[in-house]
Design an enzyme around this catalytic site. Structure first.
Site, PDB file in Angstrom:
ATOM      1  N   ASP A 145       0.829  -1.216   0.000  1.00 17.23           N
ATOM      2  CA  ASP A 145       0.000   0.000   0.000  1.00 17.23           C
ATOM      3  C   ASP A 145       0.861   1.263   0.000  1.00 17.23           C
ATOM      4  O   ASP A 145       1.994   1.252   0.488  1.00 17.23           O
ATOM      5  CB  ASP A 145      -0.910  -0.021   1.237  1.00 17.23           C
ATOM      6  CG  ASP A 145      -2.054   0.963   1.114  1.00 17.23           C
ATOM      7  OD1 ASP A 145      -2.289   1.480   0.016  1.00 17.23           O
ATOM      8  OD2 ASP A 145      -2.714   1.221   2.141  1.00 17.23           O
ATOM      9  N   ASN A 150     -10.597  -2.435  -6.401  1.00 15.65           N
ATOM     10  CA  ASN A 150      -9.761  -1.459  -7.132  1.00 15.65           C
ATOM     11  C   ASN A 150     -10.354  -1.054  -8.484  1.00 15.65           C
ATOM     12  O   ASN A 150      -9.914  -0.066  -9.082  1.00 15.65           O
ATOM     13  CB  ASN A 150      -8.334  -1.982  -7.322  1.00 15.65           C
ATOM     14  CG  ASN A 150      -7.511  -1.974  -6.052  1.00 15.65           C
ATOM     15  OD1 ASN A 150      -6.582  -2.764  -5.897  1.00 15.65           O
ATOM     16  ND2 ASN A 150      -7.834  -1.087  -5.128  1.00 15.65           N
TER      17      ASN A 150
END
Ligand code: FPP
Length: 254
Positions: A32, A80
Site C-alpha cells: 500500500d 480497485n
C-alpha cells in the site's frame, strides 16, 4: 528506525545469514501507499505504481534468497475497479510489464508464478501475460510467487460456499461432513500453507478484504513506509520481528 541495526547499505547476503531459523514459510504483503508516495512528490499516481513494481522485483529476489516458500502479493483487489479508468488500465499493464522483463529470471531461479483471484475478470492482455508465466513456470519447484489480481476474500469465500453447496445438491457431500478442511480446500489457496506473516505498508491498519480465512493465526506486521520506499532491509526487519514472536494458536505456551 531499524530496530535490529540493519542499515539500508547492508548487503542482503549478510542479513540472510543472520535470519536463519524460524522463518515464515508463507509471507503475504499488502503493498500500500504507491499513490501517496507519488502525490507527496507532486507526481501522478501511476509513477508510484511503477516505483512499486521495482519494489516487487526486489522483494521477490530477497524472499527467494532467504528461502521463503510462498510470497503472496496483493496487486489488485476486486474493489480497485472503482479507481479512475486510466489508473486501472495502468495497473493492469504492470504484471505484463514486470513479466516481460523478469520472467526469464524467475524461470532460471526455479520460481513458480501463480495467480490468486478471479482471472476471468482480467483484461485479455493481462490474462495472457500471467497465463504464460504460469504455464512456463508450472513445473518449477522453488518459491511460489502468488499475484493476487482481481482478488477479494469475500468473493473467494462466497465462491467456495457455492462450490460446496453444489456438491451437497448433487448428493456427493453430506452437510455433516463440511468441516474447516473442506472449506479451506474450496478456496483459491487450497494448495498453499496459510500465511505465517502478513505485512502491510503505508501506515494503514486494516486488512482490506485480503485472505480473511487464511490469516486466522497469521502474525501481522505494519510499517509507515510506503511500498515504493520499502526496502530489503525493511523486509528483514519484519522477518526478524516474526522470529521473535511466540505463536500459540489459542493454546498456552509450552
Ligand atoms: C495500493 O496503493 C497499491 C495498489 C492498488 C497496486 C499495487 C501494485 C503494485 C505495487 C505493482 C504491482 C506489480 C506487479 C508486477 C503485479 P494505493 O494506490 O492504494 O496507494 P494510496 O493508498 O497511497 O493511494
Amino acid at each position: 528506525m531499524f530496530k535490529w541495526g540493519l542499515r539500508k547499505t547492508e548487503k542482503p547476503h549478510d542479513a540472510v545469514e543472520r535470519l536463519e531459523g524460524n522463518l515464515p514459510r508463507h509471507v503475504a504483503i499488502i503493498m500500500d501507499g504507491n499513490g501517496r508516495w507519488a502525490e507527496r512528490r507532486g507526481l501522478p499516481r501511476f509513477v508510484g505504481h511503477r516505483a512499486g513494481m521495482k519494489t516487487v522485483r526486489e522483494i521477490i529476489r530477497a524472499a527467494r534468497e532467504i528461502g521463503i516458500e510462498v510470497l503472496t502479493l496483493y496487486a489488485f483487489s476486486t474493489e480497485n475497479w472503482k479507481r479512475p479508468r486510466e489508473e486501472v488500465d495502468f495497473l493492469m499493464r504492470l504484471p505484463q510489464e514486470y513479466l516481460l522483463t523478469d520472467l526469464p529470471e524467475l524461470i532460471e531461479n526455479n520460481v513458480r508464478v501463480c495467480v490468486l483471484g478471479d482471472v476471468n475478470g482480467l483484461p485479455r492482455h493481462t490474462l495472457e501475460a500471467v497465463e504464460r508465466a504460469m504455464r512456463e513456470t508450472a513445473h518449477n519447484t522453488g518459491m511460489v510467487v502468488n499475484f493476487a489480481l482481481n482478488y477479494g476474500s469475500r468473493a473467494e469465500i462466497t465462491h467456495a460456499v457455492r462450490r460446496i453447496a453444489e456438491e451437497v445438491k448433487a448428493g456427493r457431500l453430506d452437510p455433516a461432513d463440511i468441516d474447516e478442511n473442506r472449506v479451506a480446500a474450496a478456496l483459491f489457496t487450497a494448495d498453499l500453507p496459510d500465511p505465517d506473516l502478513l505485512i502491510r505498508t503505508s501506515g494503514e491498519l486494516r486488512i482490506s478484504n485480503f485472505l480473511l480465512w487464511q490469516i486466522a493465526y497469521t502474525e501481522l506486521w505494519f510499517t509507515e513506509v510506503c511500498w515504493p520506499d520499502f526496502t530489503v532491509a525493511h523486509f528483514h526487519e519484519a522477518l526478524r520481528d516474526y522470529q521473535s514472536r511466540t505463536r500459540r494458536y489459542g493454546a498456552v505456551k509450552p
